[in-house]
Enzyme design. Structure first.
Site, PDB file in Angstrom:
ATOM      1  N   LYS A  64       0.857  -1.186   0.000  1.00  0.00           N
ATOM      2  CA  LYS A  64       0.000   0.000   0.000  1.00  0.00           C
ATOM      3  C   LYS A  64       0.894   1.237   0.000  1.00  0.00           C
ATOM      4  O   LYS A  64       1.936   1.245   0.685  1.00  0.00           O
ATOM      5  CB  LYS A  64      -0.891  -0.026   1.250  1.00  0.00           C
ATOM      6  CG  LYS A  64      -1.910   1.110   1.318  1.00  0.00           C
ATOM      7  CD  LYS A  64      -2.835   0.958   2.539  1.00  0.00           C
ATOM      8  CE  LYS A  64      -3.874   2.062   2.613  1.00  0.00           C
ATOM      9  NZ  LYS A  64      -4.795   1.924   3.765  1.00  0.00           N
ATOM     10  N   SER A  85      -9.883   2.249   2.885  1.00  0.00           N
ATOM     11  CA  SER A  85      -8.960   2.975   2.043  1.00  0.00           C
ATOM     12  C   SER A  85      -7.965   2.087   1.310  1.00  0.00           C
ATOM     13  O   SER A  85      -7.325   2.556   0.376  1.00  0.00           O
ATOM     14  CB  SER A  85      -8.169   3.972   2.895  1.00  0.00           C
ATOM     15  OG  SER A  85      -7.343   3.279   3.817  1.00  0.00           O
ATOM     16  N   SER A 109     -10.277  -0.230   7.038  1.00  0.00           N
ATOM     17  CA  SER A 109      -9.673  -0.138   5.703  1.00  0.00           C
ATOM     18  C   SER A 109      -8.981  -1.380   5.172  1.00  0.00           C
ATOM     19  O   SER A 109      -8.580  -1.386   4.001  1.00  0.00           O
ATOM     20  CB  SER A 109      -8.688   1.015   5.657  1.00  0.00           C
ATOM     21  OG  SER A 109      -9.385   2.208   5.477  1.00  0.00           O
TER      22      SER A 109
END
Ligand code: GLN
Length: 485
Positions: free
Chosen positions: A76, A151, A175
């Site tokens: 990420k 997210s 998330s």
């Protein structure tokens, strides 16, 4: 090769069925061909990946490979990666090249994993749909008109579309779990303090926690083995031994007590999602688990509490993005104040600005007691609910998200409706507990995730409970039609 799990890829590499370089090239080619439809990557690190793959092949040949040596993964874009752009999904950090690796990243490097690139995400991890990213929204591989969740939506979409066998995520209010649910993959948010936050760009420090996102629970166990552990550079990381998370995957579930919180099955839950969750609970009954109805009475306070705590902490964490210490700097500032105002005004997106303003207000003199302090007290009540529940049951189950993936644009103008999509995940962060999402079925073509919540440091149990379900179901093996071959 791209349909294989990490466990299978690891075995194939050791057997010499293929090299890490071949494997890495095949994923890079897939990303180049298919990612334009999904937008799951912000950066693809082709050269670095190939050189890591060659190193891994040497290590495998020398016989000192770990389970992840030569296995490609995606990070990420919230994790600092030495020499590689680390944007956190924001224009603010569009030109930021991190000068060091986050602990999570160095742990994967030590294990010999290959980094394919950095995945797309909501700006500074604020969002539930990946629509707040400076780099454009991510599309859900199951239906390109739907959001992937957020997210960590880039990580979830990349894994679902077979553009990486595994990826990292972070979970402040859901998330990892919510995008895993919406994209039909498996993800676990560990106990707060289990994985180091060093080098992970902070959103809300008392809630943020990193974890793995893969197709199977077994793969999550392999990834968590590499990620977890004490780090002296993170003062909230916990000094506690890391078990081998693969060791107990096959433990029998006879007599397991599963709590179903009344509050997670009431108003607001889509009736089709409820049916899928009920069907998965039936599978656990078949395996000998005992179902106990429980109550988490303060569930309704979780979202409002979170939207004081998280913005308060983010307003403080993001103050370093001022165009001087970090971040975008405006052109030709007239004076210092103009520099701050315009740099921050130009660098941050609307959702981030909204949170900074709410947080600064909640922390301001005279309001601290009424908001932040009050929220901390409610947080304690929410934790106490779980504490009582775990005196009765071993794990808690319910839906990860009240609906399946919604359409792109559907909630982007209505922040409160968007915030409610985390209604079942947020309390887990406020309490610091581990939680997991497991593919449990579909409504139409959109996936549904079953959430499993455990007591502190019970990650091994969660992975076991998820693995046994996956031995008896094939939801996690399904591939989105346009990305299956
Ligand atoms: N959707 C939640 C938020 O916008 C949670 C995000 C997260 O877990 N990083 O704050």
């Amino acid at each position: 090769m791209h349909n294989k799990t990490i466990a299978e890829l690891s075995a194939g590499l050791k057997n010499g069925d293929f090299s890490s370089e071949e494997l890495t090239r095949s994923f890079l080619a897939r990303i180049e061909k298919l990612d334009p439809q999904v937008n799951s990557y912000i950066s693809v690190t082709t050269d670095e990946a190939l050189s890591q793959a060659r190193e891994a092949d040497k290590r495998i040949a020398a016989g000192n490979a770990s389970a992840l040596t030569g296995v490609p993964i995606a990070q990420k874009d919230i994790f600092c990666t030495n020499g590689v752009k680390t944007s956190s999904g924001s224009k603010m950090l569009d030109k930021f090249i991190a000068p060091y690796d986050a602990t999570v990243v160095s742990k994967f490097n030590q294990a010999g994993a290959v980094m394919l690139g950095k995945t797309n995400m909501d700006e500074f991890a604020m969002g539930s749909s990946n629509e707040t990213s400076f780099y454009g929204p991510v599309k859900n591989p199951w239906d390109l008109t739907a959001v992937p969740g957020g997210s960590s939506g880039g990580s979830a979409a990349a894994v679902a579309a077979r553009l990486a066998p595994g990826a990292t995520g972070t979970d402040t209010g859901g998330s990892i779990r919510q995008p895993a649910a919406l994209c039909g993959i498996t993800g676990i948010k560990p106990t707060y303090g289990r994985v180091s936050r060093y080098g992970m760009i902070a959103f809300a420090s008392s809630l943020d926690q990193a974890g793995p996102m893969e197709r199977t629970s077994e793969d999550c166990a392999l990834m968590l083995n590499a990620m977890a552990g004490f780090d002296e550079r993170d003062s909230t990381s916990v000094e506690k031994d890391v078990p081998d998370y693969t060791a107990s995957l096959n433990d029998d579930l006879k007599g397991l007590k599963i709590g179903l919180p009344r509050e997670y099955f009431g108003e607001g839950l889509d009736s089709e999602v409820a049916k899928v969750i009920e069907a998965s609970i039936e599978e656990y009954k078949k395996q000998g688990a005992e179902i106990v109805e429980i109550s988490l009475p303060n569930t309704g306070l979780a979202v409002p509490t979170y939207y004081v705590v998280a913005p308060a902490e983010c307003s403080s964490n993001l103050s370093r993005m001022d165009g001087v210490r970090f971040g975008h700097r405006c052109d030709n500032p007239a004076d210092l104040e103009d520099l701050y105002k315009r740099s921050r005004g130009e660098g941050f997106g609307a959702e981030v600005k909204r949170r900074i303003m709410i947080g600064a207000y909640a922390l301001s003199a005279g309001y601290y007691d009424a908001y932040y302090l009050k929220a901390q007290k409610l947080r304690q009540l929410i934790s106490d609910d779980f504490k009582k529940a775990f005196e009765q049951v071993d794990v808690i189950m319910g839906p990860t998200s009240p609906t399946t993936a919604f359409n792109l644009g559907e909630k982007s103008d209505d922040p409160v409706t968007m915030y409610l999509s985390d209604i079942y995940t947020i309390a887990v962060n406020l309490a610091g507990l581990p939680g997991m999402s497991v593919p449990a079925g579909f409504v139409g073509q959109r996936p549904v995730g079953l959430q499993i919540i455990g007591n502190y440091f019970e990650e091994a149990r969660l992975l076991n409970v998820a693995h046994k379900f996956q031995q008896a179901s094939d939801w996690h093996q399904r591939a989105p039609e346009n990305f299956s071959d």
